[in-house]
Design a protein around this motif. Structure first.
Motif, mmCIF file in Angstrom:
data_model
loop_
_atom_site.group_PDB
_atom_site.id
_atom_site.type_symbol
_atom_site.label_atom_id
_atom_site.label_comp_id
_atom_site.label_asym_id
_atom_site.label_seq_id
_atom_site.Cartn_x
_atom_site.Cartn_y
_atom_site.Cartn_z
ATOM 1 N N GLY A 16 36.875 0.061 12.232
ATOM 2 C CA GLY A 16 37.281 0.799 11.283
ATOM 3 C C GLY A 16 35.876 1.975 11.449
ATOM 4 N N SER A 17 35.485 2.799 10.933
ATOM 5 C CA SER A 17 34.819 3.734 10.037
ATOM 6 C C SER A 17 33.382 3.464 9.407
ATOM 7 C CB SER A 17 35.619 5.019 10.090
ATOM 8 O OG SER A 17 36.442 5.384 11.493
ATOM 9 N N LEU A 18 32.751 4.083 9.169
ATOM 10 C CA LEU A 18 32.239 3.871 8.116
ATOM 11 C C LEU A 18 31.054 5.312 7.865
ATOM 12 C CD1 LEU A 18 30.326 1.014 6.997
ATOM 13 C CD2 LEU A 18 32.174 1.583 5.652
ATOM 14 N N ARG A 19 30.195 6.070 6.742
ATOM 15 C CA ARG A 19 29.895 7.454 6.608
ATOM 16 C C ARG A 19 28.211 7.033 6.074
ATOM 17 N NH1 ARG A 19 30.252 13.245 4.397
ATOM 18 N NH2 ARG A 19 29.912 12.543 2.379
ATOM 19 N N LEU A 20 27.955 7.036 6.448
ATOM 20 C CA LEU A 20 26.066 6.690 5.603
ATOM 21 C C LEU A 20 25.844 7.998 5.640
ATOM 22 C CD1 LEU A 20 24.200 3.877 7.705
ATOM 23 C CD2 LEU A 20 26.396 3.557 6.507
ATOM 24 N N SER A 21 25.128 7.692 3.921
ATOM 25 C CA SER A 21 24.605 9.275 3.398
ATOM 26 C C SER A 21 22.961 9.008 3.434
ATOM 27 C CB SER A 21 25.009 9.309 2.478
ATOM 28 O OG SER A 21 26.174 9.726 2.432
ATOM 29 N N CYS A 22 22.157 9.843 3.190
ATOM 30 C CA CYS A 22 20.832 9.651 3.339
ATOM 31 C C CYS A 22 20.055 10.607 2.351
ATOM 32 C CB CYS A 22 20.123 9.941 4.250
ATOM 33 S SG CYS A 22 18.052 9.600 3.854
ATOM 34 N N ALA A 23 19.719 10.489 0.235
ATOM 35 C CA ALA A 23 19.682 11.330 -0.260
ATOM 36 C C ALA A 23 17.765 11.909 -0.111
ATOM 37 C CB ALA A 23 20.055 11.333 -1.452
ATOM 38 N N ALA A 24 17.197 13.072 0.308
ATOM 39 C CA ALA A 24 15.886 13.390 0.292
ATOM 40 C C ALA A 24 15.599 13.751 -1.627
ATOM 41 C CB ALA A 24 15.745 14.164 1.504
ATOM 42 N N SER A 25 15.048 13.753 -1.689
ATOM 43 C CA SER A 25 13.828 14.796 -2.978
ATOM 44 C C SER A 25 12.306 14.649 -2.550
ATOM 45 C CB SER A 25 13.783 13.513 -3.848
ATOM 46 O OG SER A 25 13.294 11.638 -4.068
ATOM 47 N N GLY A 26 12.046 15.586 -2.830
ATOM 48 C CA GLY A 26 10.638 16.000 -2.546
ATOM 49 C C GLY A 26 10.812 16.975 -1.718
ATOM 50 N N ARG A 27 9.966 17.328 -0.511
ATOM 51 C CA ARG A 27 9.704 17.552 0.371
ATOM 52 C C ARG A 27 10.505 17.656 1.258
ATOM 53 N NH1 ARG A 27 5.098 19.510 4.550
ATOM 54 N NH2 ARG A 27 6.161 21.056 6.199
ATOM 55 N N THR A 28 11.283 18.389 1.924
ATOM 56 C CA THR A 28 12.876 18.442 2.943
ATOM 57 C C THR A 28 13.156 19.104 4.116
ATOM 58 O OG1 THR A 28 14.194 19.621 1.439
ATOM 59 C CG2 THR A 28 14.286 17.388 0.691
ATOM 60 N N SER A 29 11.731 19.710 4.395
ATOM 61 C CA SER A 29 12.097 20.438 5.344
ATOM 62 C C SER A 29 11.936 19.375 6.988
ATOM 63 C CB SER A 29 10.755 21.398 5.194
ATOM 64 O OG SER A 29 9.818 22.022 5.607
ATOM 65 N N TYR A 30 12.055 18.491 7.139
ATOM 66 C CA TYR A 30 11.958 17.915 8.591
ATOM 67 C C TYR A 30 12.769 17.524 9.272
ATOM 68 C CZ TYR A 30 7.749 15.599 5.251
ATOM 69 O OH TYR A 30 6.973 15.924 4.452
ATOM 70 N N ALA A 31 12.848 16.970 10.446
ATOM 71 C CA ALA A 31 13.745 16.210 11.644
ATOM 72 C C ALA A 31 13.719 15.183 10.602
ATOM 73 C CB ALA A 31 13.596 16.046 12.401
ATOM 74 N N MET A 32 15.278 14.874 10.745
ATOM 75 C CA MET A 32 15.872 13.677 9.805
ATOM 76 C C MET A 32 16.531 12.264 11.348
ATOM 77 S SD MET A 32 14.647 14.060 7.373
ATOM 78 C CE MET A 32 15.898 12.824 6.052
ATOM 79 N N GLY A 33 16.366 11.598 11.280
ATOM 80 C CA GLY A 33 17.095 10.093 11.782
ATOM 81 C C GLY A 33 17.419 9.242 11.263
ATOM 82 N N TRP A 34 17.766 8.402 11.843
ATOM 83 C CA TRP A 34 18.630 7.438 11.448
ATOM 84 C C TRP A 34 18.208 6.221 12.838
ATOM 85 C CZ3 TRP A 34 21.124 5.914 6.942
ATOM 86 C CH2 TRP A 34 21.978 6.796 6.287
ATOM 87 N N PHE A 35 18.008 5.050 11.959
ATOM 88 C CA PHE A 35 18.148 3.769 13.059
ATOM 89 C C PHE A 35 18.309 2.650 12.550
ATOM 90 C CE2 PHE A 35 14.028 5.223 15.588
ATOM 91 C CZ PHE A 35 13.969 6.961 14.463
ATOM 92 N N ARG A 36 18.094 1.609 13.040
ATOM 93 C CA ARG A 36 19.207 0.307 12.751
ATOM 94 C C ARG A 36 18.198 -0.869 13.302
ATOM 95 N NH1 ARG A 36 24.446 0.809 16.756
ATOM 96 N NH2 ARG A 36 23.758 -0.212 18.222
ATOM 97 N N GLN A 37 18.546 -2.064 12.680
ATOM 98 C CA GLN A 37 17.322 -2.956 13.066
ATOM 99 C C GLN A 37 18.455 -3.975 12.563
ATOM 100 O OE1 GLN A 37 13.829 -3.410 11.431
ATOM 101 N NE2 GLN A 37 13.515 -5.021 13.317
ATOM 102 N N ALA A 38 19.107 -4.831 13.610
ATOM 103 C CA ALA A 38 19.931 -6.574 13.129
ATOM 104 C C ALA A 38 19.041 -7.754 13.636
ATOM 105 C CB ALA A 38 20.648 -6.093 15.000
ATOM 106 N N PRO A 39 19.382 -8.712 13.125
ATOM 107 C CA PRO A 39 18.407 -9.904 12.765
ATOM 108 C C PRO A 39 18.074 -9.943 14.261
ATOM 109 C CG PRO A 39 20.170 -9.466 11.546
ATOM 110 C CD PRO A 39 20.786 -8.519 11.992
ATOM 111 N N GLY A 40 16.704 -10.483 14.225
ATOM 112 C CA GLY A 40 15.963 -11.184 15.471
ATOM 113 C C GLY A 40 15.758 -9.700 16.739
ATOM 114 N N LYS A 41 16.316 -8.871 16.687
ATOM 115 C CA LYS A 41 15.851 -7.939 16.940
ATOM 116 C C LYS A 41 14.765 -6.562 16.833
ATOM 117 C CE LYS A 41 20.214 -8.070 19.387
ATOM 118 N NZ LYS A 41 21.104 -6.958 20.055
ATOM 119 N N GLU A 42 14.239 -5.389 17.864
ATOM 120 C CA GLU A 42 13.277 -4.722 17.296
ATOM 121 C C GLU A 42 14.521 -3.522 16.531
ATOM 122 O OE1 GLU A 42 10.178 -4.663 19.929
ATOM 123 O OE2 GLU A 42 11.285 -3.320 20.476
ATOM 124 N N ARG A 43 13.536 -2.462 15.696
ATOM 125 C CA ARG A 43 14.700 -1.241 15.288
ATOM 126 C C ARG A 43 14.397 -0.201 16.525
ATOM 127 N NH1 ARG A 43 10.924 1.294 10.628
ATOM 128 N NH2 ARG A 43 11.977 -0.498 9.502
#
Length: 122
Positions: A16-43
Protein backbone atom coordinates in the motif's frame (compact mmCIF):
# COMPACT_ATOMS: atom_id res chain seq x y z
CA UNK A 1 13.22 28.81 15.70
CA UNK A 2 11.36 26.29 13.57
CA UNK A 3 8.43 24.16 14.62
CA UNK A 4 7.75 20.99 12.68
CA UNK A 5 4.54 18.95 12.84
CA UNK A 6 4.17 15.64 11.02
CA UNK A 7 0.93 14.01 9.94
CA UNK A 8 -0.28 11.24 7.68
CA UNK A 9 0.98 8.16 9.46
CA UNK A 10 -1.16 5.11 10.05
CA UNK A 11 -1.66 1.40 9.45
CA UNK A 12 -1.44 0.07 5.91
CA UNK A 13 -1.08 -3.35 4.31
CA UNK A 14 2.08 -4.36 2.53
CA UNK A 15 2.09 -2.99 -0.99
CA UNK A 16 0.00 0.00 0.00
CA UNK A 17 0.80 3.70 0.07
CA UNK A 18 0.86 6.57 2.52
CA UNK A 19 1.75 10.24 2.21
CA UNK A 20 3.37 11.95 5.16
CA UNK A 21 3.30 15.71 5.58
CA UNK A 22 5.52 17.97 7.64
CA UNK A 23 4.23 21.49 8.27
CA UNK A 24 6.86 24.04 9.25
CA UNK A 25 6.41 27.33 11.02
CA UNK A 26 8.92 30.04 11.77
CA UNK A 27 11.96 30.47 9.56
CA UNK A 28 11.69 27.85 6.84
CA UNK A 29 14.70 28.36 4.54
CA UNK A 30 16.21 24.99 5.45
CA UNK A 31 17.01 21.74 3.77
CA UNK A 32 14.48 19.19 4.99
CA UNK A 33 14.84 15.52 5.72
CA UNK A 34 12.83 12.51 6.79
CA UNK A 35 14.22 9.95 9.19
CA UNK A 36 12.73 6.85 10.76
CA UNK A 37 13.33 4.79 13.85
CA UNK A 38 12.04 1.30 14.46
CA UNK A 39 11.90 -0.23 17.96
CA UNK A 40 15.34 -1.30 19.12
CA UNK A 41 17.07 0.28 16.13
CA UNK A 42 18.98 3.49 15.52
CA UNK A 43 17.48 6.45 13.73
CA UNK A 44 17.85 5.95 9.99
CA UNK A 45 18.01 8.44 7.13
CA UNK A 46 15.15 8.09 4.63
CA UNK A 47 15.20 11.09 2.28
CA UNK A 48 16.11 14.76 2.08
CA UNK A 49 15.33 17.71 -0.17
CA UNK A 50 17.19 20.95 -0.81
CA UNK A 51 15.86 24.40 0.06
CA UNK A 52 14.56 24.96 -3.45
CA UNK A 53 13.24 21.45 -3.88
CA UNK A 54 15.43 20.95 -6.91
CA UNK A 55 17.71 18.31 -5.39
CA UNK A 56 16.86 15.18 -3.45
CA UNK A 57 18.68 12.35 -1.73
CA UNK A 58 17.37 8.92 -0.76
CA UNK A 59 18.43 5.93 1.27
CA UNK A 60 19.03 2.89 -0.92
CA UNK A 61 16.31 0.99 0.94
CA UNK A 62 13.57 3.40 -0.23
CA UNK A 63 14.90 4.53 -3.60
CA UNK A 64 12.29 3.99 -6.31
CA UNK A 65 9.48 3.60 -3.76
CA UNK A 66 9.50 6.87 -1.79
CA UNK A 67 9.41 10.42 -3.12
CA UNK A 68 10.23 13.54 -1.11
CA UNK A 69 8.94 16.93 -2.21
CA UNK A 70 8.24 20.34 -0.79
CA UNK A 71 5.83 23.19 -1.34
CA UNK A 72 7.57 26.31 -0.09
CA UNK A 73 4.44 28.41 -0.52
CA UNK A 74 2.74 26.15 2.04
CA UNK A 75 5.87 25.57 4.16
CA UNK A 76 5.23 21.85 3.87
CA UNK A 77 7.38 18.85 3.02
CA UNK A 78 5.90 15.58 1.84
CA UNK A 79 7.02 11.98 1.76
CA UNK A 80 5.04 9.84 -0.66
CA UNK A 81 5.58 6.19 0.25
CA UNK A 82 4.55 3.52 -2.24
CA UNK A 83 4.99 -0.27 -2.30
CA UNK A 84 5.32 -0.27 1.47
CA UNK A 85 6.94 -3.24 3.17
CA UNK A 86 6.68 -4.49 6.77
CA UNK A 87 10.29 -3.42 7.28
CA UNK A 88 9.22 0.18 6.65
CA UNK A 89 7.39 0.12 9.98
CA UNK A 90 8.81 2.87 12.20
CA UNK A 91 8.23 6.30 13.66
CA UNK A 92 8.91 8.80 10.90
CA UNK A 93 10.22 12.25 11.80
CA UNK A 94 10.94 15.27 9.70
CA UNK A 95 13.86 17.56 10.40
CA UNK A 96 15.28 20.89 9.23
CA UNK A 97 18.95 21.55 8.52
CA UNK A 98 20.76 24.88 8.17
CA UNK A 99 23.77 23.13 6.59
CA UNK A 100 24.74 23.49 2.97
CA UNK A 101 23.48 20.71 0.74
CA UNK A 102 21.09 17.93 1.70
CA UNK A 103 22.57 16.11 4.69
CA UNK A 104 22.02 12.44 5.47
CA UNK A 105 23.12 12.30 9.11
CA UNK A 106 20.90 13.26 12.07
CA UNK A 107 23.58 15.44 13.68
CA UNK A 108 23.39 17.79 10.68
CA UNK A 109 19.78 18.64 11.48
CA UNK A 110 18.86 21.45 13.83
CA UNK A 111 15.12 21.02 14.39
CA UNK A 112 12.94 17.94 14.70
CA UNK A 113 9.27 17.12 14.74
CA UNK A 114 7.67 14.72 17.20
CA UNK A 115 7.19 11.97 14.64
CA UNK A 116 4.31 9.97 13.23
CA UNK A 117 3.88 6.20 13.41
CA UNK A 118 3.81 4.16 10.22
CA UNK A 119 2.86 0.50 10.55
CA UNK A 120 2.90 -1.86 7.57
CA UNK A 121 1.19 -5.20 8.07
CA UNK A 122 2.15 -8.30 6.12
Amino acid sequence: QVQLVESGGGLVQAGGSLRLSCAASGRTSYAMGWFRQAPGKEREFVAAVSRSGGSTNYADSVKGRFTISRDNAKNTVYLQMNSLKPEDTAVYSCAASARIGIPRIPLSYDYWGQGTQVTVSS
